[in-house]
Design a protein around this motif. Structure first.
Motif, PDB file in Angstrom:
ATOM      1  N   GLU A 157       6.956-107.808 -35.420  1.00  0.00           N
ATOM      2  CA  GLU A 157       5.484-107.531 -35.016  1.00  0.00           C
ATOM      3  C   GLU A 157       5.154-106.338 -35.852  1.00  0.00           C
ATOM      4  O   GLU A 157       6.033-105.189 -35.708  1.00  0.00           O
ATOM      5  CB  GLU A 157       5.620-107.111 -33.611  1.00  0.00           C
ATOM      6  CG  GLU A 157       4.152-107.028 -32.914  1.00  0.00           C
ATOM      7  CD  GLU A 157       3.389-107.933 -32.545  1.00  0.00           C
ATOM      8  OE1 GLU A 157       2.067-108.083 -32.519  1.00  0.00           O
ATOM      9  OE2 GLU A 157       3.879-109.317 -32.426  1.00  0.00           O
ATOM     10  N   VAL A 158       4.246-106.092 -36.439  1.00  0.00           N
ATOM     11  CA  VAL A 158       3.689-105.037 -37.302  1.00  0.00           C
ATOM     12  C   VAL A 158       2.330-104.651 -36.789  1.00  0.00           C
ATOM     13  O   VAL A 158       1.391-105.302 -36.970  1.00  0.00           O
ATOM     14  CB  VAL A 158       3.815-105.230 -38.647  1.00  0.00           C
ATOM     15  CG1 VAL A 158       3.200-104.134 -39.544  1.00  0.00           C
ATOM     16  CG2 VAL A 158       5.239-105.433 -39.240  1.00  0.00           C
ATOM     17  N   ARG A 159       2.223-103.532 -36.208  1.00  0.00           N
ATOM     18  CA  ARG A 159       0.941-103.014 -35.569  1.00  0.00           C
ATOM     19  C   ARG A 159       0.660-101.585 -36.069  1.00  0.00           C
ATOM     20  O   ARG A 159      -0.592-101.076 -36.166  1.00  0.00           O
ATOM     21  CB  ARG A 159       1.074-102.856 -34.212  1.00  0.00           C
ATOM     22  CG  ARG A 159       1.148-103.956 -33.334  1.00  0.00           C
ATOM     23  CD  ARG A 159       1.164-103.749 -31.795  1.00  0.00           C
ATOM     24  NE  ARG A 159       0.815-104.971 -31.103  1.00  0.00           N
ATOM     25  CZ  ARG A 159      -0.074-105.663 -30.833  1.00  0.00           C
ATOM     26  NH1 ARG A 159      -1.361-105.098 -31.327  1.00  0.00           N
ATOM     27  NH2 ARG A 159      -0.304-106.730 -30.200  1.00  0.00           N
ATOM     28  N   ASP A 160       1.461-100.941 -36.990  1.00  0.00           N
ATOM     29  CA  ASP A 160       1.008 -99.800 -37.471  1.00  0.00           C
ATOM     30  C   ASP A 160       0.723 -99.745 -38.923  1.00  0.00           C
ATOM     31  O   ASP A 160       0.867 -98.707 -39.785  1.00  0.00           O
ATOM     32  CB  ASP A 160       2.370 -98.875 -37.476  1.00  0.00           C
ATOM     33  CG  ASP A 160       2.827 -98.639 -36.285  1.00  0.00           C
ATOM     34  OD1 ASP A 160       1.871 -98.509 -35.194  1.00  0.00           O
ATOM     35  OD2 ASP A 160       4.092 -98.245 -35.945  1.00  0.00           O
ATOM     36  N   GLY A 161       0.215-100.751 -39.528  1.00  0.00           N
ATOM     37  CA  GLY A 161      -0.437-101.247 -40.718  1.00  0.00           C
ATOM     38  C   GLY A 161       0.751-101.115 -41.853  1.00  0.00           C
ATOM     39  O   GLY A 161       1.780-101.541 -41.615  1.00  0.00           O
ATOM     40  N   ALA A 162       0.322-100.538 -43.114  1.00  0.00           N
ATOM     41  CA  ALA A 162       1.398-100.440 -44.136  1.00  0.00           C
ATOM     42  C   ALA A 162       2.671 -99.679 -43.763  1.00  0.00           C
ATOM     43  O   ALA A 162       3.551 -99.710 -44.351  1.00  0.00           O
ATOM     44  CB  ALA A 162       0.662 -99.899 -45.393  1.00  0.00           C
ATOM     45  N   ASP A 163       2.416 -98.627 -42.875  1.00  0.00           N
ATOM     46  CA  ASP A 163       3.424 -97.780 -42.663  1.00  0.00           C
ATOM     47  C   ASP A 163       4.628 -98.537 -41.569  1.00  0.00           C
ATOM     48  O   ASP A 163       5.813 -97.869 -41.900  1.00  0.00           O
ATOM     49  CB  ASP A 163       2.929 -96.448 -41.849  1.00  0.00           C
ATOM     50  CG  ASP A 163       2.204 -95.469 -42.605  1.00  0.00           C
ATOM     51  OD1 ASP A 163       2.250 -95.716 -43.957  1.00  0.00           O
ATOM     52  OD2 ASP A 163       1.201 -94.858 -41.861  1.00  0.00           O
ATOM     53  N   GLY A 164       4.164 -99.707 -41.046  1.00  0.00           N
ATOM     54  CA  GLY A 164       5.191-100.303 -40.235  1.00  0.00           C
ATOM     55  C   GLY A 164       5.813-101.185 -40.747  1.00  0.00           C
ATOM     56  O   GLY A 164       6.917-101.974 -40.474  1.00  0.00           O
ATOM     57  N   LEU A 165       5.333-101.911 -42.246  1.00  0.00           N
ATOM     58  CA  LEU A 165       6.027-102.935 -42.937  1.00  0.00           C
ATOM     59  C   LEU A 165       6.734-102.281 -44.063  1.00  0.00           C
ATOM     60  O   LEU A 165       6.193-102.248 -45.069  1.00  0.00           O
ATOM     61  CB  LEU A 165       4.723-103.926 -43.213  1.00  0.00           C
ATOM     62  CG  LEU A 165       5.484-105.126 -43.854  1.00  0.00           C
ATOM     63  CD1 LEU A 165       6.362-106.005 -43.048  1.00  0.00           C
ATOM     64  CD2 LEU A 165       4.136-106.145 -44.550  1.00  0.00           C
ATOM     65  N   THR A 166       7.871-102.096 -43.769  1.00  0.00           N
ATOM     66  CA  THR A 166       8.764-101.329 -44.817  1.00  0.00           C
ATOM     67  C   THR A 166       9.983-102.080 -45.005  1.00  0.00           C
ATOM     68  O   THR A 166      10.650-103.032 -44.012  1.00  0.00           O
ATOM     69  CB  THR A 166       9.040-100.030 -44.526  1.00  0.00           C
ATOM     70  OG1 THR A 166       9.801 -99.678 -43.531  1.00  0.00           O
ATOM     71  CG2 THR A 166       7.670 -99.240 -44.627  1.00  0.00           C
ATOM     72  N   LYS A 167      10.713-102.033 -46.139  1.00  0.00           N
ATOM     73  CA  LYS A 167      12.013-102.771 -46.310  1.00  0.00           C
ATOM     74  C   LYS A 167      13.043-102.272 -45.395  1.00  0.00           C
ATOM     75  O   LYS A 167      13.661-103.115 -44.686  1.00  0.00           O
ATOM     76  CB  LYS A 167      12.588-102.509 -47.643  1.00  0.00           C
ATOM     77  CG  LYS A 167      13.713-103.008 -48.253  1.00  0.00           C
ATOM     78  CD  LYS A 167      14.098-102.788 -49.577  1.00  0.00           C
ATOM     79  CE  LYS A 167      15.289-103.596 -50.077  1.00  0.00           C
ATOM     80  NZ  LYS A 167      16.147-104.506 -49.277  1.00  0.00           N
ATOM     81  N   GLU A 168      12.897-100.785 -44.980  1.00  0.00           N
ATOM     82  CA  GLU A 168      13.936-100.339 -44.091  1.00  0.00           C
ATOM     83  C   GLU A 168      13.610-100.953 -42.680  1.00  0.00           C
ATOM     84  O   GLU A 168      14.741-101.308 -41.939  1.00  0.00           O
ATOM     85  CB  GLU A 168      13.903 -98.796 -43.943  1.00  0.00           C
ATOM     86  CG  GLU A 168      14.321 -98.126 -45.205  1.00  0.00           C
ATOM     87  CD  GLU A 168      13.291 -98.330 -46.494  1.00  0.00           C
ATOM     88  OE1 GLU A 168      11.997 -98.332 -46.170  1.00  0.00           O
ATOM     89  OE2 GLU A 168      13.787 -98.115 -47.417  1.00  0.00           O
ATOM     90  N   ALA A 169      12.437-101.111 -42.347  1.00  0.00           N
ATOM     91  CA  ALA A 169      12.276-101.578 -40.947  1.00  0.00           C
ATOM     92  C   ALA A 169      12.654-103.100 -40.877  1.00  0.00           C
ATOM     93  O   ALA A 169      13.188-103.518 -39.767  1.00  0.00           O
ATOM     94  CB  ALA A 169      10.684-101.606 -40.794  1.00  0.00           C
TER      95      ALA A 169
END
Length: 176
Positions: A157-169
């Motif tokens: 689930e990604v709700r924080d936009g581009a900040d929430g979709l990272t390789k680390e996450a």
């Protein structure tokens, strides 16, 4: 079909087809309603199902690939918006809309701690907080059906936009 008649003094059931009456202790199946199938609010067209199947079984030896799906709220159908090969997670996050939900089926290049590389299929449920409430609700109502159709077990689930979709996450969720 068995019908149970319940009441303070009545304790028997009747087989409506044969007309037999049984003591209640012999009645173990109660079914007077037809079986229901799960309803759905958004259709998944055959073309999209076929595209999902091809994407799922494509052989990948390096990099990430993504299939982005949106919901047409006027027609209430899902549509393939875009397909990406060899895309980084940060580039994918930049390509996704800031104010509209999307389903992203992601073939992700995952490097394990023991040196192995795998390509798990992951569903990214992209729902930025700035989305219109009606679209968020429509998107949420179709999530399980889409997940089952895409045959994906892991949902991020990604709700924080581009900040929430990272390789680390993604690594953190898949390696945990």
């Amino acid at each position: 079909m068995v019908l149970i008649i319940l009441g303070a003094t009545v304790s028997y059931c009747r087989d409506l087809n044969a007309g037999f009456v049984f003591p209640a202790r012999h009645c173990f199946l109660i079914s007077t309603l037809p079986s229901f199938t799960m309803s759905h609010t958004v259709d998944i067209p055959t073309e999209l199902r076929s595209s999902l199947r091809k994407f799922r079984f494509a052989r990948r030896s390096q990099g990430n690939a993504a299939l982005v799906v949106k919901i047409d709220k006027n027609k209430l159908i899902m549509e393939e918006e875009e397909q990406y090969d060899e895309i980084s997670i940060e580039e994918l996050a930049d390509e996704l809309p800031a104010n509209s939900p999307r389903y992203v089926v992601l073939s992700y290049e995952l490097k394990h701690n023991d040196g192995r590389t795998s390509f798990p299929l992951v569903l990214v449920n992209w729902v930025p907080r700035t989305c219109e409430i009606k679209m968020m609700t429509l998107h949420a109502s179709a999530l399980i059906e889409f997940q089952n159709t895409a045959d994906v077990n892991k949902v991020i689930e990604v709700r924080d936009g581009a900040d929430g979709l990272t390789k680390e996450a993604i690594d953190a969720k898949l390696l945990s």
